[in-house]
Every structure is written in C-alpha cells, then in structure tokens.
Scaffold this active site. Structure first.
Site, short mmCIF file in Angstrom:
data_model
loop_
_atom_site.label_atom_id
_atom_site.label_comp_id
_atom_site.label_asym_id
_atom_site.label_seq_id
_atom_site.Cartn_x
_atom_site.Cartn_y
_atom_site.Cartn_z
N ARG A 90 0.82 -1.21 0.00
CA ARG A 90 0.00 0.00 0.00
C ARG A 90 0.86 1.26 0.00
NH1 ARG A 90 -3.85 -3.16 -1.83
NH2 ARG A 90 -4.70 -4.59 -0.28
N GLU A 114 -5.73 -12.22 8.74
CA GLU A 114 -5.44 -12.39 7.32
C GLU A 114 -4.42 -13.50 7.06
OE1 GLU A 114 -6.49 -8.10 5.43
OE2 GLU A 114 -4.47 -8.25 6.27
N ARG A 165 -1.84 -5.33 17.46
CA ARG A 165 -2.91 -4.81 16.60
C ARG A 165 -4.22 -5.58 16.81
NH1 ARG A 165 -2.44 -4.89 11.12
NH2 ARG A 165 -2.94 -2.75 10.60
N LYS A 179 -7.45 0.34 14.58
CA LYS A 179 -7.73 1.22 13.44
C LYS A 179 -8.87 2.17 13.78
CE LYS A 179 -6.02 -1.79 9.76
NZ LYS A 179 -6.25 -2.34 8.40
N ASP A 219 -11.77 -0.99 7.83
CA ASP A 219 -10.40 -0.94 7.32
C ASP A 219 -10.12 0.37 6.60
OD1 ASP A 219 -7.84 -1.63 6.56
OD2 ASP A 219 -8.44 -2.98 4.96
N GLU A 257 -4.52 4.22 0.74
CA GLU A 257 -4.91 2.94 0.16
C GLU A 257 -6.30 2.98 -0.45
OE1 GLU A 257 -5.78 -1.69 1.60
OE2 GLU A 257 -4.86 -0.25 2.99
N HIS A 296 -16.27 0.08 1.16
CA HIS A 296 -15.57 -1.09 0.63
C HIS A 296 -16.16 -1.59 -0.70
CE1 HIS A 296 -12.30 -3.80 1.10
NE2 HIS A 296 -12.22 -3.63 2.42
#
Length: 686
Positions: A147, A270, A303, A338, A343, A371, A502
């Site tokens: 990114r 992820e 995180r 975040k 996201d 991003e 998104h």
C-alpha cells in the site's frame, strides 16, 4: 556558558540533510545572513542538532537552550518544553528536562517564525498529547511497500549497514520537526528474517542515524519466528523454550540498540500466525513478548485488526475478540486499533473498542498512505478525517469521553499512550508521490503531538512552510487551504457517500467495482457483502434487527445509530439497508441524494483544478505541473466513480438520474470489462 558559532556543524548539515531542496519538505527556511547565536551549558548529539537547526534557520535574538529539572519542567515531561522571552526581550530561553524536549522546542520556535506567528513576549508551555507518536512503515525487505504509492522503500537493506543514504537523516529531521518519536521499519506482514543477526546489524545502523533526532526504532515481528528463524518445533507462547528464545532475541537486540522501542504485532489476522494457532489468546501472546521486553523498558503494540471468514458481521469481530481480554494485558502492552471497525474506509464510524476497553491502553491507528483514497493520484487532506474520529464522543464515561480523551490518558489514567500512522513515504523525489500528500505526514505528527489543533491551523502551517514564496499571497493561502479542507469530503462524495463502504476494485483498491465477483473469494473481500444492493434498497443493516453492531456502542449512540430516522445521514448506509425511495432530511429520495452527492464530488474536483491553475507562476514549475497533472487524473477518476456507481446501482433502483445533473459518459458494460493493472493506475477509463 559556551557560545556556539560553529562553522563545522553548519557545514556538515549543508552537505547532508539540506543537500536537496526536495528533502527539505516543509522545512524550507531561508538561511539567516549571519549564524544565530545559541547559548547552552550542555552538548549532546540531540542538543547539537538543536543548535544546528537554529543556526540554519533562526533570524532573531540569541536563544538559550537549558536542561532544567525544576518542578515546572518536570511537569512537562522529557518531550515537553517551555519557551519564554527574557524580561529585557534580548533573548529567548527554551527549557526542558530532556534533550528531546529542547529539540522539539527549537522546531516550534522555527515554525512560529516561518508561519508569521507573533513572537512578542513568548511564554509557551507544551507537552505532547501522546507519549509515543509513531510511524508504521509497511515496507518489505525486498524494498516493495505494501500500500505504498511513492516508489520503493527508503531502507536500502542490501547496502546497509555499510552505506547510509543522506535521506535517512533527512527523514529523521522531518519527523523530529513534527514531534514523531518512533518508527516501525518493516511491514506488519513481517518476515522472520528481520530478526536475524544480519538484519539487526542493518537496523542498528539506522537507529544510530535516528538517535540524535530522538527517533526510536521499532520492529514488526512474525509470531512464528521461534520456529521459522530459531528452528524450534513450536512458537507456542506458553512453551518455556519459546519464551527463552524471545528473551534471548530481545537481549541480542538491546545489546546492539540500547534504546530500541519494542515490537509491533499483527497476529491471527489475514492468515498470519499467532497465539490462537496454539489455543492461546492475544493476551497470552502479547504478554510473552512484554515480559521479554520489560527489563529494557520496551513495549508491545498488539494490533486489533482481526477478522475471520464466517457469517458474523466483519465490523463486529475486533470488539468480540478483544473485549473479553480487557485487563489481561501487561502494563507495557498497548492495543493498536484502526480508527474504524472495518479498514481505513473514506468514512467509518469510530471503532467501538475506543473507550470500551477501560483496563487496557488503546492507541489509534490512522492510515497516512491513501490505500482507499486514490493513492498518490488524489489530493485528499486527511486531518479532517482524523479529527472526525478523535472528536467523536464514545460516551463511555459520560458526555465528553471523546476518542482523543479515552486514548490520551485523560479519561483512563494509563501510563502508556500512543498514536500510530501508516506511513506514505517512499524513495520518490518528493517523498510521498503527491506534493500535497506530504501534508498528511505533517498533519499526523502535529495531531499526535497536539490533538486539539484544528485541521485549518495545520493546513495553514504546512502551506506557509512548504510554499513559502507563494504563501506570501493571501489569495494563494486562502484558496489552497479551502481546497485542502474540502478535499476529504469531496473524495467521500465521489467514491462512497452516505455510509457506503468497501466497494473498491478487488485487490488493489483503486477505482470502483461494486459489481465485483471473484469465484472462490471470501464474501467479506467482495463489495456485495457491504453494499447489499437489491430492488428494495442499499446498505448494510447493522441495527438491532440486523447484525446488531449498534449494540457495541454506548448509549445514546447505540439508539441514535439504530433508528434510521436519527442515524447521521453520512453513515446511514453503514448502519441500515435503506429503501431507494426513503425520504432524506432535505426532501430528496435516497436515490436522488446519491445522484446529487456523486455529482457534487465530481464538481468539487473540477473546482480544485481551477483553484490550482490560477496560481501558475507562484509555485515552482516542477511542483506546479506535478500537482496539476494529478488533479486531472483525480477529476477523471471522480467521473469514473460517479458513472460506475450510479449506473450499477440504477439497475436496482430503476429510477432515473435527475435531469439537471451531468449525464454519465461511460456505459456500465464497458466499465465492467475494464481491468486496471496497478502499474498503470493513471490509465483508468477516460
């Protein structure tokens, strides 16, 4: 006292950080006719930098730098400072209990001079909102940047530790000027190799360059490093051999880098490894690392970006995983969250973890790199977006429990406070790909230092320092600041208004693709999961009768968001599946409001072109043409977004686009067939 008129320091800096005008970023100070007089009793590498900065740019009375451990200065902390003019007005004293505080005070004094602030009878006491103000680089060891849209990584690992680019010092200087005091060098999707002996030597070389600028180095780690790098049979955080491996590795790091900051960890997210692979919790994993770091005063930033495939609303998953662990983390662990629950979308509600985790320090993570906001092609000033999050009231301890106050130690008196920003920096000449993207790096540092600063004040500072000649024109300053202040809302308007989110192209996230379907892909990686458009309406139902994500917010927010009539209209499609003919507050239907808002975003980008073109000749040719070219791309992309989204959603609404609005210039079938290759992201449909 020692008086410094040090030609040696000035010459060294002239051959290093100031060798390139581009490397000056927002520090384009004209050199004084004579070197400034600086008085100090103490000389350390950091104070030496402070002295050199004054000699390079200060054009006023003599400055006294004073390390003072009196009660007043102690209250400001090691990074805080006190700037005051002497009674006779013939000198200015900058005092702090720490060398870093003196350096930050020097940069504040120079900033005030450069921006034209009043310098009469100064009496300024400042300490930062957050103790740790840190950039997260998503840089890989092969110099690619996840990114990243400004070239390759600054860190030339192949040449380190032997060869040190002058840009390393320029980078440290820029960060010090805005109060950033930490940097995570590598991607959160970390390679175990970064902890190898060879790479730690390279990290040490960077740490040595950064140290005089009060910039600490941190590393992202791969949780399976004991097995993958150390050859153990497991990476179970409760295994005694694993724990010993981490203790030994941490000791090895601190022998090389005594002021190493600690670890950033992305785990069980992820597909990355983590403690859950061994039946353990996030707290088990974080605490194992925290115990290894504790003797060295290092910290763990763990995180909370976690989500797994399944029927659950992705927006709820971080809260569901971390709330049961509140109070179980060691005191040198901080959970990095975040700004929103999905996201880094152009607009999200704040993450419900802010304020809800009362026994655990929580730090905001913002994305400086764009991003989801047009990469380095689009001018999008992000301070208003971050302020929107920081000023949101969580109501967790009554009215006034804003995200800023529940994370800075005001509401919950945690000793550990921090703010992170995902860096937008690369090796391109202008550092960030787009000249105006530099303002987001700048704004992050200034907000991490003082979250009460307004977006307008930060924009004004950045413009005056970045375009010092042009900014002498009041019309340039007012027009470009207005453009910056409108740019984030414009991006939301032409991309995803009213709470849509998104609906980007699959994978690279550049351009619209609400129609995207990828056989075998997880549902929560596809736009349809989020927009849920059908013949009835559009939007994700997170009300009590839907996924009930509203229940994660404290009253009165949960009730406000739950009712489609009271939900803020800029988030209505985030929390509700809304009929196409639903009446908005202005009397338009939802469909009409979508059409008008997409069109408004396009017209706003056209106005940005006109604004910038009016100042040709005031800005140097290279920067003027670079911004001009990218504004053209942004306007064409805005049309692509407007046409693609309205034509796609019109299939479901079966309603006409209001006749007074600009007609689409594309057709939907051709947009669906178009596949953008990321290397050619300037060649979108035209």
């Amino acid at each position: 006292m020692i008086r410094f008129f040090c030609l040696l320091i000035f010459c060294c800096l002239a051959s290093g950080s100031y060798a390139s005008e581009a490397d000056s970023l927002w520090l384009r100070m004209p050199a004084p006719k004579t070197a400034a007089e600086v008085i100090t009793r103490k000389m350390t590498p950091t104070i030496q930098v402070a002295v050199a900065e004054l000699k390079h740019g200060w054009r006023g009375v003599p400055v006294v730098l004073k390390v003072d451990k009196s009660k007043v200065e102690r209250g400001l902390g090691g990074d805080g400072y006190w700037i005051r003019t002497a009674t006779d007005g013939k000198s200015i004293t900058i005092s702090s209990i720490g060398d870093a505080g003196l350096l930050y005070g020097v940069f504040q004094l120079l900033r005030m001079q450069q921006t034209g602030a009043s310098m009469n009878r100064l009496d300024i006491k400042e300490s930062p909102s957050y103790k740790i103000r840190i950039l997260n680089h998503w840089d890989n060891l092969d110099r690619t940047i996840e990114r990243g849209y400004a070239g390759r990584s600054l860190w030339n690992w192949d040449e380190l530790p032997a060869t040190l680019s002058p840009r390393y010092e320029a980078y440290a200087r820029a960060n010090a000027s805005i109060g950033v005091n930490g940097t995570v060098l590598n991607n959160v999707n970390a390679s175990p190799e970064v902890l190898s002996a060879a790479y730690l030597q390279k990290v040490q070389a960077l740490a040595n360059v950064f140290r005089p600028y009060a910039l600490k180095v941190y590393l992202s780690i791969n949780f399976s490093s004991p097995a993958e790098l150390g050859g153990l049979s497991t990476s179970d955080p409760l295994d005694k051999n694993v724990r010993k491996w981490w203790i030994d590795k941490v000791n090895e790091i601190y022998k090389l880098i005594p002021d190493f900051g600690g670890f950033l960890v992305k785990a069980n997210s992820e597909g990355l490894p983590g403690p859950q692979d061994f039946g353990r919790t996030h707290a088990d994993g974080a605490n194992m690392l925290a115990e290894a770091l504790k003797p060295h005063k290092g910290i763990v930033m763990w995180r909370a970006f976690v989500y797994n495939p399944g029927d659950q609303d992705r927006a709820k998953q971080a809260y569901q995983e971390f709330m049961p662990l509140d109070g179980q983390f060691h005191d040198n662990v901080i959970v990095q969250v975040k700004n929103g629950p999905i996201d880094f979308q152009p607009r999200e509600p704040f993450s419900p973890l802010f304020g809800a985790m009362k026994k655990t320090p929580v730090m905001p993570e913002f994305q400086i790199t764009q991003e989801y906001l047009g990469f380095s092609n689009h001018l999008v000033y992000l301070a208003p977006m971050w302020k929107e999050c920081l000023e949101s009231d969580t109501y967790q301890k009554g009215k006034g429990s804003t995200v800023a106050r529940v994370t800075d130690g005001s509401v919950y008196p945690h000793a550990l406070t921090a703010m992170a920003g995902v860096a937008n920096i690369g090796d391109e000449d202008n550092w960030c790909g787009h000249t105006f993207a530099q303002s987001n790096w700048y704004a992050f540092g200034r907000l991490a230092w003082n979250h009460e600063l307004s977006s307008e004040q930060i924009a004004d500072e950045w413009l005056k320092q970045t375009f010092p000649d042009a900014a002498s024109s009041a019309s340039f300053l007012s027009a470009t600041e207005k453009m910056m202040m409108e740019s984030r809302e414009a991006a939301v308007n032409y991309m995803m208004p009213l709470g849509l989110h998104h609906i980007f192209a699959f994978g690279h996230h550049y351009g619209p693709e609400p129609w995207c379907e990828v056989p075998g892909a997880r549902a929560d990686w596809l736009p349809g999961y989020y927009h849920k458009a059908d013949k009835v309406g559009v939007g994700f139902d997170r009300s009590k009768t839907g996924s009930n994500a509203v229940a994660q917010y404290q009253s009165p927010l949960c009730d406000l968001y739950d009712d489609v009539q009271t939900c803020p209209e800029n988030l209505i499609l985030w929390f509700h599946h809304v009929p196409w003919d639903f009446k908005m507050k202005n009397g338009r239907t939802l469909w009409e409001e979508l059409c008008y808002t997409y069109d408004k975003g396009l017209q706003q980008t056209r106005s940005f072109q006109k604004t910038w073109d009016a100042f040709e000749g005031l800005v140097d040719s290279n920067r003027f043409k670079e911004v001009q070219r990218r504004l053209k791309i942004q306007t064409r992309d805005a049309m692509w977004w407007k046409d693609g989204c309205l034509l796609y959603f019109q299939q479901y609404s079966q309603m006409p686009i209001p006749h007074e609005l600009e007609r689409p210039v594309h057709d939907l079938d051709s947009l669906k067939r178009f596949k953008l290759h990321i290397s050619n992201h300037e060649n979108a449909p035209r």
